[in-house]
Write a protein that holds these residues in place. Sequence first.
Motif, PDB file in Angstrom:
ATOM      1  N   TYR A  76     -22.111  26.297 -37.489  1.00 49.98           N
ATOM      2  CA  TYR A  76     -21.656  24.939 -37.794  1.00 49.98           C
ATOM      3  C   TYR A  76     -20.688  24.406 -36.746  1.00 49.98           C
ATOM      4  O   TYR A  76     -20.671  23.205 -36.445  1.00 49.98           O
ATOM      5  N   ARG A  78     -20.849  25.155 -33.575  1.00 50.93           N
ATOM      6  CA  ARG A  78     -21.726  24.798 -32.452  1.00 50.93           C
ATOM      7  C   ARG A  78     -22.471  23.487 -32.736  1.00 50.93           C
ATOM      8  O   ARG A  78     -22.641  22.641 -31.868  1.00 50.93           O
ATOM      9  N   GLN A  79     -22.909  23.351 -33.984  1.00 54.36           N
ATOM     10  CA  GLN A  79     -23.752  22.211 -34.345  1.00 54.36           C
ATOM     11  C   GLN A  79     -23.007  20.879 -34.303  1.00 54.36           C
ATOM     12  O   GLN A  79     -23.621  19.834 -34.130  1.00 54.36           O
ATOM     13  N   SER A  82     -23.857  18.385 -31.712  1.00 54.00           N
ATOM     14  CA  SER A  82     -25.269  17.994 -31.526  1.00 54.00           C
ATOM     15  C   SER A  82     -25.441  16.480 -31.650  1.00 54.00           C
ATOM     16  O   SER A  82     -25.006  15.872 -32.632  1.00 54.00           O
ATOM     17  N   ALA A 102     -30.996  19.072 -36.363  1.00 51.90           N
ATOM     18  CA  ALA A 102     -29.850  19.571 -35.580  1.00 51.90           C
ATOM     19  C   ALA A 102     -29.757  21.086 -35.709  1.00 51.90           C
ATOM     20  O   ALA A 102     -29.474  21.803 -34.737  1.00 51.90           O
ATOM     21  N   GLN A 103     -30.028  21.576 -36.914  1.00 53.61           N
ATOM     22  CA  GLN A 103     -29.899  23.026 -37.107  1.00 53.61           C
ATOM     23  C   GLN A 103     -31.006  23.786 -36.380  1.00 53.61           C
ATOM     24  O   GLN A 103     -30.760  24.853 -35.807  1.00 53.61           O
ATOM     25  N   THR A 106     -29.788  23.965 -32.793  1.00 50.69           N
ATOM     26  CA  THR A 106     -28.608  24.824 -32.630  1.00 50.69           C
ATOM     27  C   THR A 106     -29.005  26.297 -32.691  1.00 50.69           C
ATOM     28  O   THR A 106     -28.603  27.101 -31.840  1.00 50.69           O
TER      29      THR A 106
END
Length: 435
Positions: A76, A78-79, A82, A102-103, A106
């Motif tokens: 999360y 890192r995401q 996005s 997005a996930q 990622t």
Amino acid sequence: MKFYREPARKLPVVAEVDVLVAGGGPAGFGAALAAAREGAKTMLLESDNCIGGMATAGMMSHWSGNTESPLLDEIYSRQKSSVLLPPPDTEGPGGYTISHEAQKSTLLEMLLEAGVTVQFHTFVAGAVVEDDVVKGVIIESKSGREVILARVVVDATGDGDVAARAGAEFVLGRPEDGQCQPVTLMFRIGNVDWARAVFPGSFETLIDLPKGEIQALGRAHLPFPAGHVLLYRAPLPGEVCVNMTNVTEIDGTDVRDLTRAEIVCRRQMDRIIAFLREFVPGYEKCYAVTCASNVGVRETRHFKALYQLTAEDIVEARLFDDWIATRNFFNFDIHNVKGAGLDEHGVQHKFQAKGKYSIPYRCCVPVRLDGLLLSGRNIDGTHKAHSNFRVMPICLNIGQGVGVAAAIAVKEGIRVRDVDVRKVQQRLEAAGVRP
Ligand SMILES: Cc1cc2nc3c(=O)[nH]c(=O)nc-3n(C[C@H](O)[C@H](O)[C@H](O)COP(=O)(O)OP(=O)(O)OC[C@H]3O[C@@H](n4cnc5c(N)ncnc54)[C@H](O)[C@@H]3O)c2cc1C
């Protein structure tokens, strides 16, 4: 039944790796990432076109429970950057809600950065087994039937396809009658007026609406075995994740049952949208946006490993000496195997445990076969324990532990069952996991 004898043929060995992970859901992602970060030459095979399994292709609403997972926190964090996410000032539910696109990106980028070779569109169709040791897998794809050899194979297919084809012992569903939890095709709807809408997040969330109580309305007006109302705000404004299609008596390892389930769910979708428009404030003008690429399967094979996790282990919050996944917390989410709602043995709001529990490495080591580790919802656990550890943060944690163990087995040239779990724990602690 008639049979056709397929002529034997030579298959090309297209890759040889240290750790081969079959399946790219939470458990496969965790295993591949951890193995690669430990320096193992790692490959992940996925039949779909994205990473995430039920989290993304399965169009899940959110990562559930109060499990602690440094790896989930990392995903999360890192995401957050996005550009596929709605702009930061957009109203949204937050937390571990899933923005599917997005996930997908990622998770994929994290694997590629760690050096994992990812191969999509690849169905793992068989296992290469010699003297009870799994030495690789047989794959089917547009490129044909091929072999990939590995020093350790991690089965993270959810259903345990590799383990089953390798001949590992398992029980399907409940031991007394083989019944599995019902299946559900997740979908998203748009144009919901969030300001007026309600979001019943569990079977036990009862909400009085102008035309009656929401769960009672669901049971009265939705086509059986659908009947419960589970709605979650999605990250995009006006969108809602719908967990309401429901098909019982499905064996998720049988392609004909899966097809029947897709047909029933698709027909239920029309009725569910009509129901929401008619009975639920805020949903009057909702419409379908998209649905998952596959019907979501909650339960199939439970493999026999060196230890079987029980409901008591969970309630007593046991910390096993050979823990590889810790600080797990969720309830007994057993869906009714005969219809809508919660099973008589399930407990949601009234669930109580003495704390958070761990999962021992032994649950992931098959009793007889070597060269193979189980990861995710297919590890050894009772029907009831499985209803708890099947949620995604726990499967992710299991995957991480299994991936580290696989890498250590490769590094030391030993059998997976001989791995010194204290060494796995040291590496997990270095990655932020706490016992
Ligand atoms: C309808 C539904 C609702 C749920 N709701 C929630 C929720 O709200 N929150 C939550 O945390 N959990 C929820 N769960 C539970 C959770 O999603 C799963 O139990 C969890 O994703 C299991 O993780 P996994 O990695 O073991 O398997 P999966 O997520 O199923 O991943 C398995 C992966 O392997 C791939 N695969 C399968 N077979 C093969 C093969 N032979 N070859 C190659 N690839 C293969 C699949 O395509 C998939 O990507 C829900 C489950 C369902 C079905």
